[in-house]
Design a protein around this motif. Sequence first.
Motif, PDB file in Angstrom:
ATOM      1  N   SER A  52       0.671  -1.244  -0.076  1.00 32.83           N
ATOM      2  CA  SER A  52       0.230  -0.115   0.023  1.00 32.83           C
ATOM      3  C   SER A  52       0.866   1.153  -0.011  1.00 32.83           C
ATOM      4  CB  SER A  52      -1.043   0.100   1.217  1.00 32.83           C
ATOM      5  OG  SER A  52      -0.406  -0.328   2.356  1.00 32.83           O
TER       6      SER A  52
ATOM      7  N   GLU B  37     -10.187 -11.597  -2.957  1.00 24.27           N
ATOM      8  CA  GLU B  37      -9.271 -10.996  -4.066  1.00 24.27           C
ATOM      9  C   GLU B  37     -10.050 -11.446  -5.242  1.00 24.27           C
ATOM     10  OE1 GLU B  37      -7.662 -12.464  -1.297  1.00 24.27           O
ATOM     11  OE2 GLU B  37      -6.838 -10.433  -1.216  1.00 24.27           O
ATOM     12  N   MET B  40     -11.878  -8.261  -5.839  1.00 23.71           N
ATOM     13  CA  MET B  40     -11.074  -7.302  -6.493  1.00 23.71           C
ATOM     14  C   MET B  40     -10.525  -7.438  -7.875  1.00 23.71           C
ATOM     15  SD  MET B  40     -10.751  -5.016  -4.174  1.00 23.71           S
ATOM     16  CE  MET B  40     -12.192  -5.438  -3.145  1.00 23.71           C
ATOM     17  N   SER B  99      -5.221 -16.663  -2.690  1.00 21.83           N
ATOM     18  CA  SER B  99      -5.514 -15.114  -2.229  1.00 21.83           C
ATOM     19  C   SER B  99      -3.965 -14.457  -2.472  1.00 21.83           C
ATOM     20  CB  SER B  99      -5.826 -15.129  -0.833  1.00 21.83           C
ATOM     21  OG  SER B  99      -5.638 -13.933  -0.259  1.00 21.83           O
ATOM     22  N   GLN B 103      -3.403 -11.260  -5.038  1.00 20.56           N
ATOM     23  CA  GLN B 103      -3.088 -10.019  -4.653  1.00 20.56           C
ATOM     24  C   GLN B 103      -1.664  -9.710  -5.300  1.00 20.56           C
ATOM     25  OE1 GLN B 103      -2.098  -8.376  -0.642  1.00 20.56           O
ATOM     26  NE2 GLN B 103      -4.074  -9.763  -0.307  1.00 20.56           N
ATOM     27  N   SER B 104      -0.490 -10.456  -5.439  1.00 13.77           N
ATOM     28  CA  SER B 104       0.663 -10.042  -5.824  1.00 13.77           C
ATOM     29  C   SER B 104       0.563  -9.692  -7.415  1.00 13.77           C
ATOM     30  CB  SER B 104       1.610 -10.982  -5.611  1.00 13.77           C
ATOM     31  OG  SER B 104       1.435 -12.209  -5.066  1.00 13.77           O
ATOM     32  N   SER B 112      -0.325  -0.100  -6.283  1.00 18.11           N
ATOM     33  CA  SER B 112      -1.159  -0.134  -5.192  1.00 18.11           C
ATOM     34  C   SER B 112      -2.277   0.802  -5.038  1.00 18.11           C
ATOM     35  CB  SER B 112      -0.399  -0.079  -3.925  1.00 18.11           C
ATOM     36  OG  SER B 112       0.317   1.296  -4.162  1.00 18.11           O
ATOM     37  N   PRO B 211      -5.648  -3.288  -4.401  1.00 16.63           N
ATOM     38  CA  PRO B 211      -5.407  -4.833  -4.371  1.00 16.63           C
ATOM     39  C   PRO B 211      -5.343  -5.156  -2.869  1.00 16.63           C
ATOM     40  CG  PRO B 211      -3.755  -3.151  -5.658  1.00 16.63           C
ATOM     41  CD  PRO B 211      -4.796  -2.445  -5.160  1.00 16.63           C
ATOM     42  N   SER B 212      -5.005  -4.590  -2.045  1.00 18.56           N
ATOM     43  CA  SER B 212      -5.055  -5.050  -0.666  1.00 18.56           C
ATOM     44  C   SER B 212      -6.530  -4.805  -0.141  1.00 18.56           C
ATOM     45  CB  SER B 212      -3.845  -4.291   0.099  1.00 18.56           C
ATOM     46  OG  SER B 212      -3.830  -2.876  -0.371  1.00 18.56           O
ATOM     47  N   GLY B 214      -9.050  -6.554  -0.493  1.00 21.68           N
ATOM     48  CA  GLY B 214      -9.820  -8.049  -0.564  1.00 21.68           C
ATOM     49  C   GLY B 214      -9.989  -8.401   0.661  1.00 21.68           C
TER      50      GLY B 214
END
Lengths: 412, 285, 345
Positions: A52, B37, B40, B99, B103-104, B112, B211-212, B214
């Motif tokens: 982030s 995820e 997302m 998951s 995300q990655s 981000s 992205p984060s 989720g």
Amino acid sequence: MKLPKNRLMVAAALTVAAGFVLSGCASGGSGASTSASGGPIVIGSTLPLTGSLQAFGTSLQTGYRKAVDEVNAAGGLDVGGSKRQVTLDIQDNASDADKASSQARNLVLSDGAVALLGPATPQLTIPVSIAADQAQVPLISTITPLEAWKGGSSDGWKYAWDVFFDEDQMTDTQYQTADLVSTNKKVALFTDQEEDGVVMGGLWSSKASEFGYDIAYQAQFPVGNANFSSQVAEAKASGAEVVIAQVIPPDGIALLKEMKAQSYVPKLVFLEKAGNTGGYPKLSDGLAEGTLAANWFAKGMGLPDEDSFISEYASQLGGVNSDLGTVVYGYSIAKMLLDAISSAGSTDPDAINDAIAKISGDYPLGSVAFGDDHTSATVAVQTQWVGEDQVLVLDTQGKAANPIVTPTAGLQ
Amino acid sequence: MEVIVNGLLTGGLYPATALGLSVVFGTLRMVNLAHGELLMVGAYLTSVLVVALGGDPLLLAIPAALILGLLAYPLQRFVLTPVMVRNADAPVTATFGVSIALQSILLLVFTSNPRSLNAPYATAQLEVLGVGVRVSLLIATAIALAMVFGVHLLLTRTRFGSRVRAAANDADAAGLVGIDVKHTFAMVLGLAAAVAAMGGALLALSYSASPSGGMTWLVTAFTVVVIGGLGSVRGTLVGALLVGLVQTLASRFIGAQYSDVVVFGLLIAILLIRPEGLFTKARRA
Amino acid sequence: MRAKTSAVTNRGRAAVAGTFLQYGLPAALALVFVLLAGGLQRSFLNYGTELLILALIAMAWNLIGGFGGQFSLGHSVFVGIGGYTVAVLFDETGLPFPVVLLAAGVLSALAGVILGYPMLRLRGPYFAIGTLGIALAVTSWMLNWSFTKASQAYSLPARDMLRLPQQFQLAVVLAAAVLIIVTAIVKSPLGLRLVALRDDERGAASLGVRRVRTLLPVWAVSGFITGLTGALVAFQQGSLTPAFAFNPSWVLDAIVICVVGGSGTLYGPLVGAVLVFVLRQWTTDFSDWATLIEAVVVLLVVRLVPGGVWGVCESAVAAIRRRVRRGPPDRVASNRVEEEVMANV
């Protein structure tokens, strides 16, 4: 006849243990001896290059690299009479505090870093500062508000240093800016539960009356809150013409959408933290146009080398925005560290630490002089999003700069 | 009154985000930690299509849903189902792996920064019963309702649905009767992923996606599904409305900073009193 | 059961020697490392402490999750409670270090019992979500609690932080102690009841194994160990925030380690911790791809090596032993039965 399993187990365990012990006993890390004896000087940094806080990490990296490359291009850093190349050892902590702390230790213990350059935000900088103090290796950080950072140490920092704005001065700027426009002096406050949200929320509340403002509505919510319907409704009902918000970028978009949906168009919307995201108006489909945010760099601030940084980085960073400011600050603290190593005349961490304490002068981020609390404050200004740029509206003296566009364009 | 309407509408969006989880758990008995995820990825896929092709995001969410569904099929068929048969814990770890992987990938491709979907109705408002409500939430509720009933009908009225329920009840017996269990299970995840994609698009429209983000949505979805009853599709609807209501009421009267505590407290309470949720037949194992 | 085979036969003597090794070896190794700590390279101490923290949480989780079959997603709450207990006690009281450490473990165990007791009736995914709900509720609460400075960093006073060799020594001692405790529990009647409950609850019930009465002490011990690890994390990190101390990543790491190493085995968590740790160090250089690589590795292991790495080792050892053994069929058969039983511990 003994069960072979036991023998196998014992043999395996002893081999593994012996291996560990031997590897542990091997004489001192090669990195450390290189730094000491005349090889390249290693400066370490653990940065949030993913996750982030990615935007801060990558911008700091750009700034650090620029300073180090400059020195190396000039033949190296002059230390005690000889010129030595500087190696910048950067690791990605993925915006995770545990990784940051661990990497800080590794950079010193395994890679032989003689000094460290910090990550961003208190959640990363505090653990790294603790690691630096424990390892007794100097660390200069930025993009970390001073009060929050100071709060992270109970008896004062010994080897860690921070250069950034002070929340106390920063939380004055919103009121000073609001004074430049005619409003009904009613404020709606939206803060999240992250460290800075809590600290700044407290400061804004307590200062309101001294500036002649009234907090007509106050909302606190967890990070990641998407639904602002009741909060915005109440804020609108309170009639506040000034909104001050401290939110993460996704929550900022959700808040703006809700405000637009409810046709709540304040005269001024300060979107702190979220507003420091490069290209925010575009990310929010134009909703953030005209929102304001405190900043550490803007065109017209009167900082040294302002224009050269703008011409070098503005286009690749999408405009004159906080990312550009972060590059400037990253470059500056790296330069400070390099200057300190040079004036210390050695790579001994304590000598470098003492040299940092004596730094005083002008750097691209402004003038620097560290106090006993290991901080050096820079001045926060206020900027307003106009297209791709954050335009200066309140300068370092607290006076008007460029005219403020009001009410908030993106919400109309 | 206004709070109640808003609460119901907030909750109205939730079935879209929770339905996929409910279906997967009901049939595969699998705790899908990658569900957040999936939401997302659905949002980002839709965003990519909007940028590339232009047009209404919700219409483009449909092909995005199809794409995600198609991608989810081999995932279930070749990775998750084989893992499921070995032991009960491994699928959770596997979905956790998925998951993190998703995300990655999102971070690598999109960085981000948050993304949002935009449309004229995304930030419009309407007066309903004297209360101002967001049009996007009304639309989301309508779509969510449609999806819930659609999936319910699918599972109860079609042959495919009977195959799914048979396989869910007793995979071995279903196999003996000639049902291709592997294929059926994979279709289930495909369906869940497609629904999740639409859910993700809806929330990116009303709010935003990152992205984060989720994990937060995963937790909300779990709360909804547990309250409504793991495996009951209609339960998901009621659970969602209840969660939305509780969240908004708590936010209004106690303070948003405590709203999470209240919602999780509700989750724990339901688990302790009636773990199978409000809509599943009571199971006394 | 053990008493009957002891001393009288060769097999008995070997079994006693095996037991002695299982308890003695960790203790001996711990002693060695503790004594050497001052002389070991600092980077080694650093890596070692980090590795052991991973192993500790994994072993604690494995007790209730692997052996007990109760899949907990809420163990991070114990890390947080343990860590914050240390921070608060050091800040507010002048209690000595061992007391503070013990308090961290005890408070976690207590919280576990109070919060977890009602949850233990639940099975499978319900238990998982229930424990997750508890962890999240506690985290939300902590974010608001001014006594623990809410979301502000709560730092340990510098004088109370441990120097690196001491961190390592503590980690080593804890790890050895935990391994011994876990071994003892697993081999005890409680352990047998636990595994029986996991594998066949109805069957176990018919033999008189009571569910909550068996699970509760194990859950408490697991919480205790995790609390102690949380304390160690506090000593190492020096500063806590709820987002850090209660982060679900603690329990998720533990689960990944147990699955990779072999859940429900004594040494699986250790092996898993080493493998995961090494993998993470190796991928540090590919920062962007590091998490993706780790995720893919996890998926591969889960898909292809279901028993975990230690499980594979055990099967390999058992297979080798079967080939090595020669002799009359009945002795071979009885050997095999006993080997299978011993191999599963």
